[in-house]
Scaffold this active site. Structure first.
Site, PDB file in Angstrom:
ATOM      1  N   HIS A 186      57.881  39.599  32.883  1.00 40.17           N
ATOM      2  CA  HIS A 186      57.349  38.254  32.620  1.00 40.17           C
ATOM      3  C   HIS A 186      57.110  37.504  33.929  1.00 40.17           C
ATOM      4  O   HIS A 186      57.187  36.274  33.969  1.00 40.17           O
ATOM      5  CB  HIS A 186      58.289  37.443  31.721  1.00 40.17           C
ATOM      6  CG  HIS A 186      58.584  38.089  30.409  1.00 40.17           C
ATOM      7  ND1 HIS A 186      57.822  37.893  29.279  1.00 40.17           N
ATOM      8  CD2 HIS A 186      59.569  38.965  30.043  1.00 40.17           C
ATOM      9  CE1 HIS A 186      58.315  38.591  28.279  1.00 40.17           C
ATOM     10  NE2 HIS A 186      59.372  39.261  28.714  1.00 40.17           N
ATOM     11  N   SER A 316      39.140  35.571  56.607  1.00 39.86           N
ATOM     12  CA  SER A 316      38.625  34.219  56.388  1.00 39.86           C
ATOM     13  C   SER A 316      37.705  33.808  57.522  1.00 39.86           C
ATOM     14  O   SER A 316      37.944  34.141  58.687  1.00 39.86           O
ATOM     15  CB  SER A 316      39.783  33.223  56.276  1.00 39.86           C
ATOM     16  OG  SER A 316      39.304  31.896  56.180  1.00 39.86           O
TER      17      SER A 316
END
Length: 464
Positions: A186, A316
């Site tokens: 989870h 980037s």
């Protein structure tokens, strides 16, 4: 410069240097849609059918030996890639693939006539319909070519690529089978696992997907050839279906057989729909692997940072020094494409109206794209990501030490409720599990050391 070619509609001008004839030229004019060319794999598969048919028709006495030899010689040149530029038609054409079938017929006939000294193109001595297409119809040739091209792509491209990635992951798993880390369910901390165990799960998932793909292949090996126009075999001699399947098997090295029911082979495409489902399964597996590795590699200082992924390029244009998990992103994107292709294939395969499915080109375009993307993706991901990734053992140990779910090891000794109380106290008060357990008086220092041992929490029977 051009020359005049004719078909049942009339004369049409064709480029002088083209081997194709009137029907190919009409398709070029009438279907100027997009830039997705009919895959060369399909055109080469059609060519293989023409070669096999010429041999069978020659043996049966249905084709003059000299014509058969010219067809085979021209076909061999096509299969060698010498005439790839002669196949300009796009996917978006007649849904039976007739225009691509005729493109192949015309190119083989045009080159055969040139070999016979009669000039490029034309219909003599080799006729594209009467000789190259003898005992055939586009309606059985094209689905047969779809199966041949698919089987070849799976065997030659996809299965080796899956094996490559599986082997790369298995090597990493073996190397790190004793490196204990925090498991997560989870997206939350759970009981310990080793990095090797985690990777072994990926290997098993790939194995399942590979088995699903292999299980779909026997139906792909069944060929429609011999069904001719509607599945009855009209204009094909008795035994032609079995003979050409055997010839195609011999030429390709793949175990092709004649389809037991030609009506289904022309009107339905369940074998390719089933294979596409298996390809989608593989895509889902690759998506899971890519997502897990980029989660584990997130950071480098504000994420999990448990795995160092190879830096392929600067990440980037504005943030200096940033490196992104680009291999994971590429793999997950192609997985999305394959899942989308499966939707198209499934819908197109359902459109077998009456005796013929007329969505064949879009089916094979998407099937072959899925195979190519998955094959390239597996190989590329293994080479540029899996092979160079390294676990950060210190970060894994840090997360393991801080994790609260080690308390699960106490369940058999002090019970679930007390264990949960320890975990809650540790979390709310910022304590370690040891500190919380001792403060609550549920166990001694020595008992904690004996019972909370991450390396002993990795298999069934632990801490029982």
């Amino acid at each position: 410069m051009s020359r005049t070619e004719t078909d049942s509609i009339g004369p049409i001008e064709v480029p002088e240097d083209a081997y194709w004839g009137a029907q190919t030229q009409r398709s070029l004019i009438n279907f100027a849609i997009g830039d997705q060319r009919m895959p060369l794999a399909v055109l080469h598969a059609l060519t293989l059918i023409k070669k096999a048919a010429a041999r069978v028709n020659d043996r049966n006495g249905d084709l003059p030996a000299d014509i058969a030899r010219l067809i085979e010689q021209a076909a061999d040149e096509v299969l060698d890639g010498q005439h790839d530029a002669q196949f300009p038609l796009v996917v978006w054409q007649t849904g039976s693939g007739t225009q691509s079938n005729m493109n192949v017929n015309e190119v083989i006939a045009g080159r055969a006539n040139e070999l016979a000294g009669q000039g490029r193109g034309g219909k003599s001595p080799v006729h594209p319909n009467d000789h190259v297409n003898r005992s055939q119809s586009s309606n059985d040739c094209f689905p047969t070519a779809m199966h041949i091209a698919t089987a070849q792509a799976v065997k030659e491209q996809l299965l080796p690529a899956i094996a490559e990635l599986s082997s790369g992951l298995a090597e990493q798993a073996a190397r790190h089978m004793k490196l204990v880390k925090t498991g997560r369910t989870h997206m939350m901390d759970a009981t310990p696992i080793t990095f090797g165990q985690e990777l072994s799960g990926f290997v098993a998932q790939l194995d399942y997907a590979e088995k699903a793909i292999r299980a779909a292949l026997p139906a792909v090996y069944e060929l429609a050839q011999g069904g001719t126009a509607v599945g009855t075999g009209l204009n094909a001699p008795k035994g032609f279906a079995e003979a050409i399947a055997a010839e195609l098997a011999a030429l390709s090295g793949l175990p092709f057989v004649t389809a037991p029911n030609k009506f289904a082979a022309l009107a339905g495409h369940e074998p390719l729909a089933a294979l596409s489902g298996a390809l989608k399964t593989l895509a889902g597996t690759l998506m899971k692997i890519a997502n897990d590795l980029r989660l584990l590699g997130s950071g480098p200082r504000a994420g999990l940072a448990e795995v160092r992924l190879p830096a392929n390029e600067p990440g980037s244009s504005i943030m200096p020094g940033k490196v992104n998990p680009t291999q994971c992103e590429a793999l997950s994107m192609l997985a999305c494409q394959v899942m989308g292709n499966d939707v198209t294939i499934g819908f197109a395969a359902s459109q077998g109206h009456l005796q013929l499915n007329v969505y064949k080109p879009v089916i094979i375009h998407n099937v072959l794209q899925s195979i190519r993307l998955l094959a390239d993706g597996c190989s590329n991901f293994n080479e540029h990501c899996v092979a160079g990734m390294e676990p950060d053992a210190e970060k894994m140990a840090e997360h393991l030490e801080r994790g609260l779910m080690l308390v699960t090891a106490l369940n058999p000794h002090i019970g679930y409720d007390k264990s949960a109380h320890i975990a809650k106290k540790a979390y709310t008060e910022g304590l370690t599990l040891r500190e919380a357990a001792l403060a609550l008086g549920y166990l001694t220092d020595e008992e904690f050391d004996a019972w909370v041992r991450p390396d002993k929490m990795l298999e069934a029977g632990s801490n029982g």
